[in-house]
Design an enzyme around this catalytic site. Sequence first.
Site, mmCIF file in Angstrom:
data_model
loop_
_atom_site.group_PDB
_atom_site.id
_atom_site.type_symbol
_atom_site.label_atom_id
_atom_site.label_comp_id
_atom_site.label_asym_id
_atom_site.label_seq_id
_atom_site.Cartn_x
_atom_site.Cartn_y
_atom_site.Cartn_z
ATOM 1 N N GLU A 1 40.317 2.485 -1.977
ATOM 2 C CA GLU A 1 40.766 2.411 -3.362
ATOM 3 C C GLU A 1 41.925 3.382 -3.533
ATOM 4 O O GLU A 1 42.059 4.328 -2.764
ATOM 5 C CB GLU A 1 39.622 2.773 -4.323
ATOM 6 C CG GLU A 1 39.433 4.256 -4.576
ATOM 7 C CD GLU A 1 39.084 5.097 -3.346
ATOM 8 O OE1 GLU A 1 39.527 6.257 -3.287
ATOM 9 O OE2 GLU A 1 38.374 4.594 -2.444
ATOM 10 N N LYS B 1 46.407 13.549 1.112
ATOM 11 C CA LYS B 1 45.454 12.470 1.399
ATOM 12 C C LYS B 1 45.368 12.129 2.878
ATOM 13 O O LYS B 1 44.342 11.626 3.347
ATOM 14 C CB LYS B 1 45.840 11.224 0.608
ATOM 15 C CG LYS B 1 45.733 11.362 -0.904
ATOM 16 C CD LYS B 1 44.298 11.537 -1.372
ATOM 17 C CE LYS B 1 44.188 11.481 -2.883
ATOM 18 N NZ LYS B 1 42.793 11.635 -3.356
ATOM 19 N N SER C 1 49.849 19.426 -4.154
ATOM 20 C CA SER C 1 49.138 18.397 -3.397
ATOM 21 C C SER C 1 49.994 17.205 -3.008
ATOM 22 O O SER C 1 49.631 16.439 -2.112
ATOM 23 C CB SER C 1 47.926 17.906 -4.186
ATOM 24 O OG SER C 1 48.311 17.418 -5.453
#
Length: 373
Positions: free
Chosen positions: A105, A83, A359
Amino acid sequence: MTFDGWFGEYGGRFVPETLVPALDELATAWHEATDDPSFADELDVLGREYAGRPTPLTLAERFLPGKRVYLKREDLLHTGAHKLNNALGQAVLARRLGKARIVAETGAGQHGVAAATVCARFGLECVVYMGEEDMRRQRPNVERMGLLGAEVRPVDFGTRTLKEATSEAIRDWITHVRTTHYLIGSCVGPHPYPTIVRELQAVIGREAREQFLAAEGRLPEAVLACVGGGSNAIGLFAGFVDDSDVRLVGVEAAGAASLASGRPGVLHGARSSLLADADGQIEDAHSISAGLDYPGVGPEHALLRDSGRADYVTATDDEALAAFRRLAETEGIIPALEPSHALARVANLEAEIVLVGLSGRGDKDLDEVLARA
């Protein structure tokens, strides 16, 4: 990549008129930034000196005997997940736009942590919306966001998960659009967000392709990644989408299979493949992974499915848990529950040389996993 906001019949903008000027401003800033070498240079320096890029490629030698399974280690990126790639890029864009307030969010909390991290780095105000159920499941990340100076606002209606958190973040953005940048966490939402997020995450695929060629002297037979909104998958796929001999496989949570069992519709400002009933009402999604229980998906994934360029399959909670434990016990790597879904499908592939996008790391998921022991 698209510049008009459409991926075949998917994408576009379905937003209140209040947001159109902000989206136009963002699209213009993005095009100007990508034409400005200093933008790429700044992101390259931040990636290397702050985030820890390039992330390594690891051969998981004991995970599945008989297969050569490589892991693209985004779990080793600063903050513990992919991210940060997107958050850094959008923070730099926000500064170019003169926006001093960020709203975001989060579901699994990793995007919230990444947003809080970049806001701390650049001195920006940060507000993160998170469903109460996800706050319960991902308590360590809630605490990390607070330590980084972010305000975490709980969302207590609906399923109290990512869908509702996204809705609240958009409402906040509409109210404060002049001063606020919405730092969306996945390749969803109205144009230009799917394109921006894809391009900021494409560093994963570029690195992985180069690293795989160096390690094996060839490309993988298959590339797998988990898919919720789909940002880590679209970033990894970007490095191989033009290689027709490489199979691309996205793995959704069985209870949140927007691509495997969804239908076209509009959610959070874009047309894509959604979990919805015959009347178009959005249905609830479920996954043991807080990062995958979203009833929609990025529009480019819907196009890749329809074109046949990528296949989308599912994994159950139990299958993801088994893969989580297997990687920990055979490789000494504790994955997040999100990529554990992708790991669960490797054994089913008719491929011997495989690349999996890891990830994120699993610290945030330990309570949930141990509760299922």
